[in-house]
Scaffold this motif. Structure first.
Motif, mmCIF file in Angstrom:
data_model
loop_
_atom_site.group_PDB
_atom_site.id
_atom_site.type_symbol
_atom_site.label_atom_id
_atom_site.label_comp_id
_atom_site.label_asym_id
_atom_site.label_seq_id
_atom_site.Cartn_x
_atom_site.Cartn_y
_atom_site.Cartn_z
ATOM 1 N N PRO A 416 0.817 -1.232 0.000
ATOM 2 C CA PRO A 416 0.000 0.000 0.000
ATOM 3 C C PRO A 416 0.841 1.267 0.000
ATOM 4 O O PRO A 416 0.458 2.272 -0.604
ATOM 5 N N LEU A 417 1.999 1.215 0.657
ATOM 6 C CA LEU A 417 2.889 2.384 0.670
ATOM 7 C C LEU A 417 3.467 2.608 -0.725
ATOM 8 O O LEU A 417 3.540 3.733 -1.223
ATOM 9 N N ARG A 418 3.847 1.504 -1.362
ATOM 10 C CA ARG A 418 4.396 1.606 -2.718
ATOM 11 C C ARG A 418 3.348 2.213 -3.661
ATOM 12 O O ARG A 418 3.634 3.097 -4.451
ATOM 13 N N GLU A 419 2.110 1.741 -3.518
ATOM 14 C CA GLU A 419 1.045 2.264 -4.382
ATOM 15 C C GLU A 419 0.799 3.748 -4.141
ATOM 16 O O GLU A 419 0.542 4.505 -5.064
ATOM 17 N N TYR A 420 0.891 4.127 -2.866
ATOM 18 C CA TYR A 420 0.691 5.536 -2.531
ATOM 19 C C TYR A 420 1.763 6.399 -3.203
ATOM 20 O O TYR A 420 1.466 7.411 -3.844
ATOM 21 N N ILE A 421 3.017 5.960 -3.079
ATOM 22 C CA ILE A 421 4.115 6.739 -3.660
ATOM 23 C C ILE A 421 4.041 6.702 -5.182
ATOM 24 O O ILE A 421 4.262 7.706 -5.861
ATOM 25 N N ASP A 422 3.676 5.557 -5.694
ATOM 26 C CA ASP A 422 3.462 5.411 -7.135
ATOM 27 C C ASP A 422 2.422 6.436 -7.613
ATOM 28 O O ASP A 422 2.585 7.094 -8.645
#
Lengths: 433, 253
Positions: A416-422
């Protein structure tokens, strides 16, 4: 400004620290008085806009201001809601605000003063300020001179943390140019596993400057993931140094992402201090406006049979500038070292710039090392290929830049963090598909 | 559909196209043949909108619009397709996502709703069969590590997905073995109908055994020097390009 006079005034008037840190602070104050602040004449600060860092009018009262504590939850990044949360306000650790999600048997978070006087005193003694060897510029010493508000974090032997430890740095710039100096000492004990995330926020419209020092010891066979996310917006200046010392068979994986700020300087120093250690270092800087991001990394292979790999990527638009300086030392005894380093930059505008400097100093004779760096524009052939299929120029650029950044984004394991930064990156690239 | 009149183009200081005239109508297949360096690929690139080339004279209209005024993406959206001689490898961009973006940007331009995931997958499955392309290839990064044959099949697959009015195949046959050639040709033959047209740029007559052209043009030294039917291709195959060169040189001497 005359930094020595400015800080001397504050140093002399600060509350007398009676803890075991007193002599440490005194020693560092003496060192700072010698070294002073970084200047353009220092080789390591040659391209950095140092003038923007230590300006007149710094507000440095070492007080946690009257920030509304209820508002702190706004600073929690999507994807890290369930985590161990550690708050620093104006560089001072807020013990009362700490939220621990893992078991106290696994994770200890307390003030640095407390640690310097309890069962962790020996560790503090051995490691606090023990990793400055590479810095001759005084910012580590300046931080240490005012280390009373620091924090100590320990992941106990064999513990596998379920949740990341998220360290939030909040600067209150409502009253003036806020200066903060967070200080953190971390012990990742042997056979344990943890993820540490650092994020930065600023309240108010004035500029801020954060001069942070973090020291981490990753002990035998321990595993650390470290993620630093910088998206504080224009006006935020940063000089941060993360020192990581790895003992035998320890594995460290670091990701540094810089999306905004004014002048952002990140030093990441890795010491491979035990055999068969492994270190992965990734960085992404996506810059526009006048932002400058400056990543200085050091990998010091002190012991044989270690592996390190480093990949930093930058995209510069507007008048922004990206700097990468990567040093690899392979000491005489560090035979069978494998050390790799790559830095790639894309310039999107006439006025953007990149400076990149790989440095290898090898004293052993049986090693594999490589380095490479590129600075260029987007691949015209690729751009035309996409456009020839009906994809707009803007989206074609965004697709290519996103693909360029993806190598680094993929290194963030927390989905979820990766998706947020993405998402932040897609927004910035105005990807509109 | 495509009307080219007296088209001149150069790259840097070198004039490559020296007055091309060509008229393609719906339902037709045209082949452009010629020796190396005659300007075949330049013509394909200029029509697709590559900016390395500067058009110095003449005109090209496509579906009644001034082709040369359109951006490369608008040419594609209007229904022009170029199958690249050297498809570009783009790491990090998945083939499927790329095609979906391309299809939906075109639909948006034409005022159509984007295809939803189900419709898109359905269309994709259909077209995949056409060029005998494997799903695993499409989930990989665009052309990255593809063999020469896989790249060319991917081009024809994209063509099938985008359903162009005019497809320009730039030496799609080069480097293909006979099986791949048959698959590519088969794809083209199934896609051809009375409303679309093909411009096949090739050095050899080989591909024309599989895709039968209505017209064959010989490009030499930046001009179309001879036009005819498919028999011309056989003649070229038999005699080589030298007889054309000789004819041209004689005429200009």
């Amino acid at each position: 400004m005359d930094a020595k006079i400015f800080f001397k005034e504050i140093y002399q008037h600060q509350e007398k620290d009676t803890s075991n840190l007193k002599s440490f602070q005194q020693k560092n104050w003496d060192a700072f008085s010698e070294l002073g602040l970084p200047a353009i004449k220092h080789e390591e600060w040659k391209y950095t806009k140092v003038k923007n860092l230590f300006k007149d009018g710094l507000v440095y009262d070492q007080q946690a201001s009257s920030i509304n504590k209820d508002a702190l939850s706004n600073f929690i990044l999507r994807g890290t809601e369930k985590a161990n949360h550690v708050f620093f306000i104006n560089g001072i650790y807020q013990a009362g605000l700490t939220l621990v999600a893992d078991s106290a048997d696994d994770l200890v978070i307390k003030t640095l003063e407390a640690a310097s006087g309890d069962e962790d005193a020996a560790f503090v003694d051995a490691y606090l300020g023990g990793s400055y060897g590479y810095n001759s510029d005084g910012i580590n010493a300046l931080n240490a001179s005012f280390s009373s508000g620091g924090a100590f974090i320990k992941v106990r032997k064999g513990a596998v943390l379920t949740h990341p430890v998220v360290i939030h740095h909040i600067a209150d710039a409502q009253v003036g140019l806020r200066f903060s100096q967070p200080r953190i000492l971390i012990s990742i004990e042997s056979l344990s596993q943890a993820t540490i995330i650092e994020t930065y926020n600023r309240i108010g419209t004035n500029e801020s400057l954060t001069n942070e020092v973090m020291e981490i010891c990753v002990e035998k066979e321990a595993n650390l993931r470290y993620i630093k996310i910088q998206n504080e917006g224009g006006g935020a200046n940063h000089t941060g140094t993360t020192h990581i010392r790895q003992l035998a068979k320890a594995v460290t994986h670091a990701v540094t992402i810089t999306l905004s700020g004014t002048v952002v300087r990140n030093n990441l120093n890795m010491v491979m201090d035990g055999e068969f250690g492994e270190s992965h270092m990734f960085g992404l800087y996506l810059l526009d406006g006048n932002t400058q991001a400056d990543n200085h990394t050091i990998v010091d292979n002190a012991m044989p049979n270690c592996f390190s790999n480093e990949l930093y990527k930058g995209i510069m638009d507007g008048s922004s500038s990206g700097i990468f300086n990567g040093k690899i030392f392979v000491r005489k005894d560090a035979q069978k070292t494998n050390a790799y380093q790559t830095n790639k930059n894309i310039l999107m505008s006439e006025n953007s710039s990149a400076n990149t400097k790989p440095q290898l100093e090898i004293f052993a004779d049986d090693v594999k090392c490589s380095h490479g760096c590129t600075i260029g524009k987007l691949d015209e052939d690729a751009l035309f290929y996409l456009r020839a299929r009906g994809i707009s120029e803007q989206n074609a650029k965004a697709l290519l830049l996103h693909a360029f950044a993806a190598d680094i984004l993929q290194q963030i394991e927390i989905e979820p963090l990766r998706e947020y930064i993405d998402g932040l990156i897609s927004d910035r690239l105005t990807l509109n598909i | 559909m495509l009307k080219i009149e007296n088209l001149h183009a150069r790259i840097e200081e070198k004039e490559i196209l020296k007055g091309i005239n060509l008229n393609i109508k719906p339902g037709e297949i045209h082949a452009i043949m010629g020796p190396n360096g005659s300007g075949k690929s330049t013509l394909a690139s200029v029509l697709a909108g590559r900016t390395d080339y500067e058009v110095t004279g003449g005109s090209a209209s496509f579906m009644g619009k001034d082709l040369l005024e359109l951006s490369p993406e608008d040419r594609a959206r209007e229904g022009l397709f170029l199958a690249f001689q050297y498809p570009v490898e783009i790491p990090g961009v998945s083939t499927t996502n790329f095609i979906k973006s391309a299809v939906n940007e075109k639909r948006k331009y034409l005022g159509l709703e984007p295809l939803d995931a189900v419709q898109f997958l359905k269309t994709m499955k259909e077209k995949m069969k056409l060029v005998e392309i494997d799903q695993s290839l499409l989930s990989r990064s665009l052309n990255e590590g593809f063999s020469g044959g896989e790249k060319k099949r991917n081009e024809i697959f994209q063509m099938a997905m985008l359903d162009p009015k005019l497809a320009i195949l730039d030496e799609t046959d080069s480097g293909l073995d006979i099986d791949a050639l048959r698959i590519v040709a088969n794809g083209v033959n199934q896609l051809r109908n009375n409303d679309n047209a093909f411009l096949i740029v090739t050095h050899y007559q080989r591909l024309l055994d599989y895709i039968v052209p209505d017209f064959v043009h010989v490009l030499y030294n930046g001009r179309i020097v001879k036009s005819g039917t498919k028999e011309l291709a056989f003649e070229l195959e038999e005699k080589g390009y030298d007889f054309i060169k000789a004819e041209v040189n004689e005429a200009t001497a």
